[in-house]
Design a protein around this motif. Structure first.
Motif, PDB file in Angstrom:
ATOM      1  N   MET A  14      16.345 181.419 -29.284  1.00 18.83           N
ATOM      2  CA  MET A  14      14.807 181.121 -28.697  1.00 18.83           C
ATOM      3  C   MET A  14      14.104 180.263 -29.808  1.00 18.83           C
ATOM      4  O   MET A  14      14.676 179.858 -30.704  1.00 18.83           O
ATOM      5  CB  MET A  14      14.117 182.302 -28.649  1.00 18.83           C
ATOM      6  N   ILE A  15      12.987 179.421 -29.082  1.00 23.25           N
ATOM      7  CA  ILE A  15      12.001 179.028 -29.825  1.00 23.25           C
ATOM      8  C   ILE A  15      10.949 180.132 -30.050  1.00 23.25           C
ATOM      9  O   ILE A  15      10.574 180.675 -29.105  1.00 23.25           O
ATOM     10  CB  ILE A  15      11.346 177.745 -28.883  1.00 23.25           C
ATOM     11  N   ALA A  26       9.080 183.808 -21.511  1.00 24.16           N
ATOM     12  CA  ALA A  26       9.782 182.523 -21.056  1.00 24.16           C
ATOM     13  C   ALA A  26      10.842 183.194 -19.819  1.00 24.16           C
ATOM     14  O   ALA A  26      10.724 182.505 -18.866  1.00 24.16           O
ATOM     15  CB  ALA A  26      10.630 181.850 -22.008  1.00 24.16           C
ATOM     16  N   ARG A  27      11.378 184.424 -20.159  1.00 20.86           N
ATOM     17  CA  ARG A  27      12.227 184.985 -18.967  1.00 20.86           C
ATOM     18  C   ARG A  27      11.483 185.478 -17.981  1.00 20.86           C
ATOM     19  O   ARG A  27      12.021 185.370 -16.795  1.00 20.86           O
ATOM     20  CB  ARG A  27      13.227 186.052 -19.761  1.00 20.86           C
ATOM     21  N   ILE A  28      10.444 186.077 -18.060  1.00 22.15           N
ATOM     22  CA  ILE A  28       9.629 186.522 -16.890  1.00 22.15           C
ATOM     23  C   ILE A  28       9.064 185.184 -16.163  1.00 22.15           C
ATOM     24  O   ILE A  28       9.388 185.431 -14.755  1.00 22.15           O
ATOM     25  CB  ILE A  28       8.371 187.269 -17.422  1.00 22.15           C
ATOM     26  N   LEU A  62       2.595 179.153 -23.891  1.00 18.85           N
ATOM     27  CA  LEU A  62       3.482 178.346 -23.597  1.00 18.85           C
ATOM     28  C   LEU A  62       4.949 178.692 -23.126  1.00 18.85           C
ATOM     29  O   LEU A  62       5.467 178.112 -22.392  1.00 18.85           O
ATOM     30  CB  LEU A  62       4.092 177.593 -25.163  1.00 18.85           C
ATOM     31  N   ALA A  63       5.396 179.891 -23.334  1.00 18.48           N
ATOM     32  CA  ALA A  63       6.594 180.605 -22.996  1.00 18.48           C
ATOM     33  C   ALA A  63       6.505 180.720 -21.478  1.00 18.48           C
ATOM     34  O   ALA A  63       7.548 180.403 -20.847  1.00 18.48           O
ATOM     35  CB  ALA A  63       7.066 181.772 -23.788  1.00 18.48           C
ATOM     36  N   LEU A  64       5.500 181.284 -21.060  1.00 20.49           N
ATOM     37  CA  LEU A  64       5.377 181.610 -19.801  1.00 20.49           C
ATOM     38  C   LEU A  64       5.432 180.457 -19.045  1.00 20.49           C
ATOM     39  O   LEU A  64       6.160 180.363 -17.784  1.00 20.49           O
ATOM     40  CB  LEU A  64       4.003 182.483 -19.423  1.00 20.49           C
ATOM     41  N   VAL A  65       4.831 179.560 -19.239  1.00 22.77           N
ATOM     42  CA  VAL A  65       4.515 178.364 -18.545  1.00 22.77           C
ATOM     43  C   VAL A  65       6.181 177.423 -18.478  1.00 22.77           C
ATOM     44  O   VAL A  65       6.622 177.045 -17.479  1.00 22.77           O
ATOM     45  CB  VAL A  65       3.501 177.217 -18.971  1.00 22.77           C
ATOM     46  N   ALA A  66       6.679 177.523 -19.714  1.00 20.01           N
ATOM     47  CA  ALA A  66       7.948 176.927 -19.705  1.00 20.01           C
ATOM     48  C   ALA A  66       9.027 177.622 -18.679  1.00 20.01           C
ATOM     49  O   ALA A  66       9.734 176.916 -18.228  1.00 20.01           O
ATOM     50  CB  ALA A  66       8.477 177.078 -21.427  1.00 20.01           C
ATOM     51  N   GLY A  67       8.968 178.981 -18.679  1.00 14.41           N
ATOM     52  CA  GLY A  67       9.783 179.631 -17.763  1.00 14.41           C
ATOM     53  C   GLY A  67       9.416 179.201 -16.258  1.00 14.41           C
ATOM     54  O   GLY A  67      10.372 179.041 -15.642  1.00 14.41           O
ATOM     55  N   ASP A  72      14.765 177.447 -20.479  1.00 19.04           N
ATOM     56  CA  ASP A  72      15.309 178.663 -20.883  1.00 19.04           C
ATOM     57  C   ASP A  72      14.717 178.946 -22.460  1.00 19.04           C
ATOM     58  O   ASP A  72      13.890 177.962 -22.832  1.00 19.04           O
ATOM     59  CB  ASP A  72      16.868 178.456 -21.396  1.00 19.04           C
ATOM     60  N   THR A  73      14.934 180.008 -22.953  1.00 19.72           N
ATOM     61  CA  THR A  73      14.445 180.698 -24.098  1.00 19.72           C
ATOM     62  C   THR A  73      14.562 179.368 -25.225  1.00 19.72           C
ATOM     63  O   THR A  73      13.682 179.569 -26.161  1.00 19.72           O
ATOM     64  CB  THR A  73      14.866 181.869 -24.331  1.00 19.72           C
ATOM     65  N   PHE A  74      15.701 178.772 -25.353  1.00 23.12           N
ATOM     66  CA  PHE A  74      15.999 178.015 -26.698  1.00 23.12           C
ATOM     67  C   PHE A  74      15.650 176.268 -26.177  1.00 23.12           C
ATOM     68  O   PHE A  74      15.938 175.612 -26.986  1.00 23.12           O
ATOM     69  CB  PHE A  74      17.579 178.218 -26.915  1.00 23.12           C
ATOM     70  N   ASP A  75      14.930 176.269 -25.324  1.00 24.27           N
ATOM     71  CA  ASP A  75      14.529 174.891 -24.884  1.00 24.27           C
ATOM     72  C   ASP A  75      13.779 174.137 -25.799  1.00 24.27           C
ATOM     73  O   ASP A  75      12.650 175.022 -25.777  1.00 24.27           O
ATOM     74  CB  ASP A  75      13.973 174.738 -23.180  1.00 24.27           C
ATOM     75  N   ASP A  76      13.991 173.149 -26.338  1.00 23.50           N
ATOM     76  CA  ASP A  76      13.003 172.647 -27.280  1.00 23.50           C
ATOM     77  C   ASP A  76      11.750 171.925 -26.722  1.00 23.50           C
ATOM     78  O   ASP A  76      11.074 171.390 -27.523  1.00 23.50           O
ATOM     79  CB  ASP A  76      13.644 171.613 -28.329  1.00 23.50           C
ATOM     80  N   ARG A  77      11.492 171.928 -25.255  1.00 23.59           N
ATOM     81  CA  ARG A  77      10.531 171.545 -24.745  1.00 23.59           C
ATOM     82  C   ARG A  77       9.164 172.650 -24.650  1.00 23.59           C
ATOM     83  O   ARG A  77       8.194 172.348 -24.367  1.00 23.59           O
ATOM     84  CB  ARG A  77      10.734 170.939 -23.388  1.00 23.59           C
TER      85      ARG A  77
END
Length: 221
Positions: A14-15, A26-28, A62-67, A72-77
């Motif tokens: 993950m990031i 991020a998973r949620i 950041l993680a929630l919006v990324a999801g 994914d959890t390891f995405d560098d964006r």
């Protein structure tokens, strides 16, 4: 809570900085995006407990919006998720709530597409990147997000559970966990079915065309 392996405690690739506040979040968000089946135009994210207190410092926002962006959890964006959401036309609103919840890492996500489609999802991050979805559109349920799963929305009437499970049995799809929830007797109901492997397209089509079934949503593992 029992863990299946040391990786459930250490957390996923993950990031960072936190498996529960970042990877779990991020998973949620990604489960919400999968169930919505398209990119939303608006996301209202309500944070409870420790999520509400530390979401900026731990990168939960950041993680929630990324999801929701389907990262994914390891995405560098992930560190640029808010900026990317704005660039792609997603309006994001964060709300911090004072209500006491059963778990401190609780979030409610409301997604909209601007054309009348809506989704409300409540999820918790229970540690090590492990999550649990506890409510979808007011349906109470328990969905881990750790296994391939489907949600079957259907009429609440005699024989629906048997019809759905018969298709899965005939196609040799083993059920690991299953729940049925309904709002009112004879109204709309939902089956949450977690399986040992992803459902094939043929079985998915059979379920989709089953009389009494209004929608089948595939949750990608």
């Amino acid at each position: 809570m029992k863990y299946r392996s040391a990786f459930d405690i250490i957390g996923p690739v993950m990031i960072g900085p936190s498996s529960s506040h970042t990877a779990g979040a991020a998973r949620i968000g990604r489960v919400a995006r999968t169930l919505f089946e398209k990119q939303p135009t608006k996301a209202v994210i309500s944070l409870y407990g420790s999520f509400a207190k530390t979401y900026k410092g731990h990168g939960t926002d950041l993680a929630l919006v990324a999801g929701i962006l389907d990262f994914d959890t390891f995405d560098d964006r992930i560190p640029d998720a808010l900026k990317i959401a704005e660039e792609t036309g997603i309006e994001v609103q964060f709300l911090t709530e004072n209500a006491v919840t059963e778990h401190p890492n609780t979030v409610k996500i409301n997604l909209y597409d601007g054309e009348g489609k809506e989704l409300e999802l409540i999820g918790i991050s229970i540690g090590g990147g492990t999550i649990e979805i506890t409510e979808i559109n007011s349906f109470k349920l328990k969905l881990s997000g750790a296994n391939p799963a489907i949600l079957v929305l259907h009429e609440d009437r005699f024989g629906m559970i048997s019809a759905v499970t018969s298709i899965l049995s005939r196609n040799e799809i083993n059920i690991g966990h299953m729940e049925v929830s309904r709002k009112d007797r004879g109204d709309v109901a939902v089956m949450v079915i977690e399986m040992d492997h992803q459902i094939d397209d043929g079985s998915f089509a059979e379920l989709s065309f089953l009389p009494g079934v209004t929608q089948v949503i595939r949750l990608v593992d």
